[in-house]
Design a protein around this motif. Structure first.
Motif, PDB file in Angstrom:
ATOM      1  N   ASP A 195       0.820  -1.207   0.000  1.00 47.40           N
ATOM      2  CA  ASP A 195       0.000   0.000   0.000  1.00 47.40           C
ATOM      3  C   ASP A 195       0.859   1.264   0.000  1.00 47.40           C
ATOM      4  O   ASP A 195       1.772   1.411   0.813  1.00 47.40           O
ATOM      5  N   GLU A 196       0.592   2.179  -0.933  1.00 47.65           N
ATOM      6  CA  GLU A 196       1.427   3.367  -1.090  1.00 47.65           C
ATOM      7  C   GLU A 196       1.428   4.253   0.166  1.00 47.65           C
ATOM      8  O   GLU A 196       2.466   4.769   0.564  1.00 47.65           O
ATOM      9  N   THR A 197       0.267   4.416   0.794  1.00 52.40           N
ATOM     10  CA  THR A 197       0.241   5.251   2.012  1.00 52.40           C
ATOM     11  C   THR A 197       1.140   4.640   3.079  1.00 52.40           C
ATOM     12  O   THR A 197       1.923   5.336   3.724  1.00 52.40           O
ATOM     13  N   ARG A 204       4.750   5.222   2.405  1.00 54.97           N
ATOM     14  CA  ARG A 204       5.232   6.570   2.718  1.00 54.97           C
ATOM     15  C   ARG A 204       5.339   6.788   4.225  1.00 54.97           C
ATOM     16  O   ARG A 204       6.248   7.477   4.692  1.00 54.97           O
ATOM     17  N   SER A 210       3.092   5.091  13.716  1.00 58.31           N
ATOM     18  CA  SER A 210       1.982   5.063  12.771  1.00 58.31           C
ATOM     19  C   SER A 210       0.657   5.006  13.515  1.00 58.31           C
ATOM     20  O   SER A 210       0.604   4.793  14.724  1.00 58.31           O
TER      21      SER A 210
END
Ligand code: HEM
Lengths: 338, 444
Positions: free
Chosen positions: A37-39, A42, A183
């Motif tokens: 997942d790109e989020t 990052r 996170s």
């Protein structure tokens, strides 16, 4: 305590500092390989973005300090480990530039390439760290004049690979705890199962390694069990290992990471204690080993270096803590982020 | 192929590539100190935007510098084990000091500078770029200490089959440290000035963010004029005198003086032909070399013929690299002088041709650095530690040639790739230009 012993300690502390600090960002890099997942990616990158470079300096300074205090070890071990070292350097180069490079072009192929280079650039050092330590524990083919006479494949023996897996599983666990701290939301939920699995893998592998060390390098245990310091570190290690999942369960990730740091610190401490006063045991004949006495610099040089360390390191530690505090809290992605 | 040659090829390649980046980072960092200080004092948005823009270029350059620098920290051990054993007592200390006093400082505060703008006060943020810059400069200092010790060793004795430290400060401040540091740092400042000037000139030519670009161009031109002049005098001149005094064979080689003579001429231009060493098509100024080296037009300067042939450095490459560095140095002064003149006359912004030249001049200081460095390091040959240890005795004896060949190919591949991508991303970043001014960035 003589200067040689002090430098043995200081190098040990630098290695501990490296393992604690770069340990978690290498671990984040390893876990990065497993997220799609790109989020999440990052968040992973930016959780370590402002600090990874300072963490890696512990390795560089460790290298410099080893050169200065024990040049014979620096020369013998690094030239002996030639090919693995070159691979390590290649991995670190790609890893270092991938932070800057990855986000600068928006094509998916480009991102994917740097995802892999960053992940593998984190995975390889994590394993090689353990492989190097495994080889040192079991001893290297050092001849009577202090030269390394083995070859590349000797380094990839089963025992050392096992130690490589220990460091890999530890760094990945350490990194997963760090991610829990940095996170939130979905990203965090996905990391949680890793923490416990990695903890179990690490404990198992470490127990296995300790068992095999009895056969692989029995000389490491000579006199060790009578040393009170050994028992102190041993208890610290056990307590720390047990407390990690306790604090994870209680959602206290800062405390959990403190104890995973203490875990690696006591592991390295135990290894150092069993090596002392040898730096690199010879597996041809223990008498050929490189020790803190036959491989060291002169008194003048070690004294000068001690001043450098005593003046420099407290300042380093002070501003490192300061910068970590600035960036404490959850990752927030902004325009400046990677 | 023999391992000495392979080891040298690898070292030249890895360090030559690495050295492309630190001068730009150091120079750019100092210019950012100026820009951010203006921003802090005048509280104008333009400086913040300039800081962010050039900060990105710094971050990119810095990261490649760091990545390729890691190799250097370990390569003495992997490829130059005999050297490491012989000089470790002295050479290791500056490397360790560089880590303790410099690497930690620059990399820790770079993170704060790049990502902390909204997290700390303006004062702390300004402080962070100061720390990055001071760290980078201290780093240059310690590595130059190490390099200078190889050129003009001091503060040691040969004992127990190796060089042992007797006096730390003598070793640190050996005869060439200070001048080499000043010359090299000033070279970095030139590189930074031309980077900022070239990028600004590009933006002005493209009519993009010109208000911003004119500010940075002004800073870069005034700053660049000063540092370019300083590079010739006193730093270049004093470097030459230092070499003449301590390394006469190198001096003869870089100056192309093949026979000893009094009233030696300075070769301004020539084409060296080997062998026999001879200068063709030369333009000389009589007596000037003697004067530059020893302050006396009639002083005797030793030529190549005065030294045993197995103690001589390669003649062609030292002469050519040295002279091209000087030519570039003159060119930098010229460009900066014209730009300053036009700036005072308020004509710079319309002199398109000069602005174009500034764009193309961006890489030139870096090339001058490489050339200067080649003349210094190749000029030291055949010694790895001048007059103490030969390069051929310094390699790792237990590393097979095939392994070194492997690593050469590996690094050649990596560096070509990274070098190409760096340029690509740099150009992309420059073309993109500064971020537009926002009303106020809203953070979630
Ligand atoms: C303008 C006239 C210049 C003169 C007379 C001059 C003189 C010298 C001399 C004599 C050396 C050799 C030092 C040694 O071997 O120990 C040297 C090295 C060097 N020069 Fe220049 N230089 C000039 C311009 C420049 C410029 C414009 C740059 C770059 C922007 C530059 C960068 C360097 C560098 C990086 C070194 C290597 C330093 C080292 O590591 O030893 N020089 N220069």
């Amino acid at each position: 305590m003589d200067l040689n012993t002090i430098w043995f300690l200081l190098i040990g502390i630098l290695i501990m500092g490296y393992a604690v600090l770069d340990g978690f960002d290498l671990g984040v890099g390893v876990l990065y390989l497993f997220t799609k997942d790109e989020t999440a990616k990052r968040v992973y990158l930016n959780s370590i973005g402002p600090v990874w470079d300072g963490n890696e300096v512990w390795l560089l300074t460790g290298g410099g300090a080893l050169f200065a205090a024990f040049p014979i070890v620096y020369a013998t071990v690094f030239s002996g480990f030639y090919i693995p070292f070159m691979l390590l350097l290649a991995a670190l180069i790609f890893r270092a530039v991938s932070f800057e490079f990855r986000g600068k072009v928006s094509s998916p192929g480009w991102k994917k390439l740097w995802d892999y280079l960053f992940g593998i650039g984190s995975l390889l050092p994590s394993i090689l760290f353990g492989i190097a330590i495994g080889n040192i524990i079991s001893g290297l083919p050092i001849d009577i004049s202090g030269n390394y006479v083995g070859n590349f494949l000797d380094l990839l023996n089963p025992y050392s690979i096992l130690v490589g897996l220990v460091s890999l599983s530890f760094f990945a666990m350490h990194g997963s705890i760090y991610l829990m701290m940095k996170s939130e939301g979905l990203v965090k939920e996905k990391v949680l199962p890793y923490v416990n699995r990695l903890w179990m893998a690490f404990v198992l592998l470490y127990a296995l390694t300790t068992f095999f060390t009895f056969f692989e390098a029995p000389f490491q245990f000579n006199g060790l069990l009578n040393n009170p310091l050994f028992w102190m570190l041993f208890v610290l290690l056990l307590v720390s290992i047990v407390l990690i999942p306790v604090f994870v369960k209680a959602n206290k990730f800062f405390k959990a990471i403190i104890f995973s740091s203490l875990t690696i610190i006591s592991m390295i401490g135990l290894t150092a204690l069993s090596l002392f006063p040898r730096l690199v045991p010879s597996n041809i004949d223990l008498d050929f080993s490189l020790t803190i006495y036959n491989a060291s610099s002169s008194k003048t040089s070690m004294t000068a270096m001690l001043y450098i360390a005593l003046i420099g390191m407290p300042i380093v530690i002070a501003y490192t803590i300061f910068v970590y505090r600035v960036f404490k809290g959850k990752v927030v992605i902004t325009k400046e982020s990677y | 192929m023999d391992t000495v040659l392979l080891s040298r090829i690898q070292f030249a390649m890895t360090i030559g590539f690495h050295f492309l980046f630190p001068p730009v980072s150091i120079g750019l960092a100092w210019l950012l100190v100026i820009i951010e200080s203006f921003g802090f004092k005048r509280k104008e948005e333009v400086y913040v935007r300039l800081g962010k823009f050039f900060g990105k270029i710094l971050a990119l350059t810095f990261s490649v510098g760091v990545a390729t620098g890691i190799v250097m920290e370990f390569q003495f051990g992997t490829n130059w084990a005999e050297y490491s054993k012989f000089v470790g007592d002295i050479f290791g200390a500056p490397l360790a000091a560089e880590g303790v006093f410099a690497f930690f400082l620059e990399s820790t505060f770079l993170g704060l500078y790049l990502f902390g703008r909204d997290k700390v006060s303006k004062g702390v943020h300004l402080f962070s770029i100061w720390m990055v810059t001071i760290g980078a400069t201290i780093s240059a200092f310690w590595i130059i200490v190490a390099g200078s010790w190889m050129q003009t060793p001091a503060g040691y004795v040969i004992k127990n089959g190796r060089a042992e430290l007797t006096n730390f400060w003598d070793a640190v401040f050996n005869p060439s440290t200070v001048i080499r540091f000043l010359h090299t740092i000033d070279a970095a400042l030139i590189a930074g000035a031309f980077m900022v000037a070239g990028v600004s000139a590009y933006l002005i030519l493209k009519n993009k963010e010109t208000e911003l670009a004119k500010r940075s161009m002004k800073i870069a031109v005034y700053f660049g004029l000063i540092v370019s002049l300083l590079e010739l005098f006193p730093f270049g001149h004093e470097s030459g005198r230092e070499v003449a005094k301590y390394q006469p064979a190198k001096f003869a080689a870089i100056q192309g003086l093949y026979t000893s003579q009094t009233g030696a001429p300075l070769a301004v231009f020539a084409i060296p032909v080997m062998p026999p060493p001879e200068l063709k098509a030369k333009i000389e100024i009589p007596g000037l070399l003697s004067w530059l080296a020893f302050g006396d037009f009639n002083a005797k300067v030793q030529g190549i013929n005065d030294f045993p042939s197995n103690d001589l450095p390669p003649l062609f490459i030292t002469f050519v690299s040295y002279h091209n560095m000087v030519v570039l140095g003159m060119l930098f002064i010229l460009l900066m002088m014209i730009a300053t003149y036009l700036l005072r006359k308020n004509k710079l912004w319309d002199t398109k041709i000069l602005l174009k030249m500034f764009v193309w001049a961006i890489p030139l200081p870096v090339i001058a650095c490489e050339l200067g460095w080649i003349s210094a390091e190749v000029g030291r040959q055949p010694w790895i530690v001048y007059n103490v240890m030969r390069t051929s005795d310094a390699i790792s004896r237990n590393v097979p040639a095939g392994d070194i060949l492997f690593s050469i190919i590996l690094f050649a591949f990596i560096y070509l790739l990274i070098g190409y991508l760096y340029l690509y991303l740099l150009v992309k970043e420059i073309k993109h230009g500064p971020e537009p001014a926002l009303v106020k960035e809203v953070l979630s």
